[in-house]
Enzyme design. Structure first.
Site, PDB file in Angstrom:
ATOM      1  N   PRO A   1       0.819  -1.216   0.000  1.00 50.14           N
ATOM      2  CG  PRO A   1      -0.838  -1.606   1.569  1.00 50.14           C
ATOM      3  CD  PRO A   1       0.494  -2.113   1.110  1.00 50.14           C
ATOM      4  CD  GLU A   2       3.944   2.591  -3.706  1.00 50.71           C
ATOM      5  OE1 GLU A   2       4.262   3.741  -4.050  1.00 50.71           O
ATOM      6  OE2 GLU A   2       4.329   1.572  -4.313  1.00 50.71           O
TER       7      GLU A   2
ATOM      8  CE  LYS B   1       4.771   4.229   1.552  1.00 57.58           C
ATOM      9  NZ  LYS B   1       5.752   3.132   1.455  1.00 57.58           N
TER      10      LYS B   1
ATOM     11  CG  HIS C   1      -3.934 -13.529   6.397  1.00 52.62           C
ATOM     12  ND1 HIS C   1      -3.076 -14.215   7.223  1.00 52.62           N
ATOM     13  CD2 HIS C   1      -3.850 -14.137   5.179  1.00 52.62           C
ATOM     14  CE1 HIS C   1      -2.485 -15.184   6.547  1.00 52.62           C
ATOM     15  NE2 HIS C   1      -2.937 -15.160   5.306  1.00 52.62           N
TER      16      HIS C   1
ATOM     17  NE  ARG D   1       6.101 -10.179   4.369  1.00 53.53           N
ATOM     18  CZ  ARG D   1       7.207  -9.784   3.731  1.00 53.53           C
ATOM     19  NH1 ARG D   1       7.101  -9.226   2.538  1.00 53.53           N
ATOM     20  NH2 ARG D   1       8.391  -9.941   4.278  1.00 53.53           N
TER      21      ARG D   1
ATOM     22  NE  ARG E   1      17.468  13.654   3.642  1.00 49.72           N
ATOM     23  CZ  ARG E   1      17.158  13.050   4.762  1.00 49.72           C
ATOM     24  NH1 ARG E   1      17.673  11.858   5.030  1.00 49.72           N
ATOM     25  NH2 ARG E   1      16.356  13.628   5.632  1.00 49.72           N
TER      26      ARG E   1
ATOM     27  NE  ARG F   1      12.114   1.020  -0.521  1.00 51.24           N
ATOM     28  CZ  ARG F   1      10.882   1.011  -0.036  1.00 51.24           C
ATOM     29  NH1 ARG F   1       9.896   0.567  -0.808  1.00 51.24           N
ATOM     30  NH2 ARG F   1      10.612   1.422   1.176  1.00 51.24           N
TER      31      ARG F   1
END
Length: 262
Positions: free
Chosen positions: A2-3, A59, A92, A111, A151, A249
């Site tokens: 989910p984003e 999120k 679940h 999970r 960054r 990722r």
């Protein structure tokens, strides 16, 4: 995973299913998804409370009530569902909230990487979300430039760091960078002003297009629609897509559209 668009979809579901409704019952079927509170504490805090207008921050989903705020994070496999009284409970389904019209909210997560928190006041909400960066949907171009300027990491990894920018995950980051014609392994702080403008524009366009669907849509004209093909090619130029890993990722990008770089 989910984003931002998925969580916005959960926010709309919560608003339509539960806003104005009273929590009649709370069933905790797995305490492993609770953080900072036990099953009894959650039941006592929410039973009899009325859901108010929900919010999304990055999120996170904030399920406001006329008392405490329930904060939900969906990790990699979480879902929120509005169920009828006769709908089956799945293995679940970790926490169930029965409402005064007999509908149930199901927090489902295979999970269990994140879960549910309870904030008794706004200061606790702020404390739980203190490490979040600005929301990707509303961040200004200047704030985005400031967030990236310090960054040293790669662009894809930086965009998915929730302390830098809240809401982007793996699929969105790849899609936005493909649209902006930027390599995912560029140094975040090395973008030119023109590249920053392009990144900000494409991020807003991608999110606004995805929001109505409640997901990152696998459209034929999107990179997302081709990344899982056996031999994926760029929907813009037809070049075979490349796969690599950045920050652990899986990353998909077009070497022609996004440049060979350094």
């Amino acid at each position: 995973m989910p984003e931002l668009p998925d969580v916005e979809g959960f926010r709309r579901l919560l608003d339509s299913c539960a806003r104005g409704r009273v929590v009649r019952r709370v069933d905790v079927r797995d305490t492993g998804v609770l953080h900072g509170i036990g099953a009894r504490g959650l039941r006592d805090a929410l039973k009899g409370r009325r859901f108010a207008e929900p919010e999304r921050r990055g999120k996170w989903l904030l399920a406001r009530t006329d008392g405490p705020t329930l904060l939900l994070h969906f990790g990699m496999t979480g879902l929120l569902l509005c169920a009828d009284p006769d709908d089956p409970v799945e293995p679940h389904d970790r926490v169930l909230f029965t409402l005064d019209d007999d509908h149930r909210l199901h927090y489902r997560d295979q999970r269990k990487l994140r879960g549910l928190w309870l904030a008794h006041d706004e200061s606790e909400v702020d404390r739980l979300l203190a490490r979040q960066g600005p929301d990707a949907l509303t961040v200004t171009r200047d704030d985005l430039a400031a967030a990236l300027a310090t960054r040293r990491g790669r662009l894809k990894t930086t965009l998915t760091d929730q302390s830098v920018l809240a809401g982007l995950g793996n699929l969105l980051a790849d899609e936005i960078l493909w649209r902006a014609r930027l390599r995912p392994d560029r140094r975040a702080r090395d973008l030119t002003p023109a590249e920053l403008r392009r990144l900000h524009t494409q991020m807003r366009r991608t999110l606004r297009s995805a929001l109505p669907t409640g997901r990152v849509p696998p459209r034929a004209s999107w990179l997302t629609g081709h990344r899982d093909d056996p031999d994926p090619s760029c929907p813009r130029c037809g070049t075979p897509l490349r796969r690599t890993r950045l920050g652990g990722r899986g990353t998909v990008w077009c070497p022609r559209c996004q440049g060979d770089g350094d």
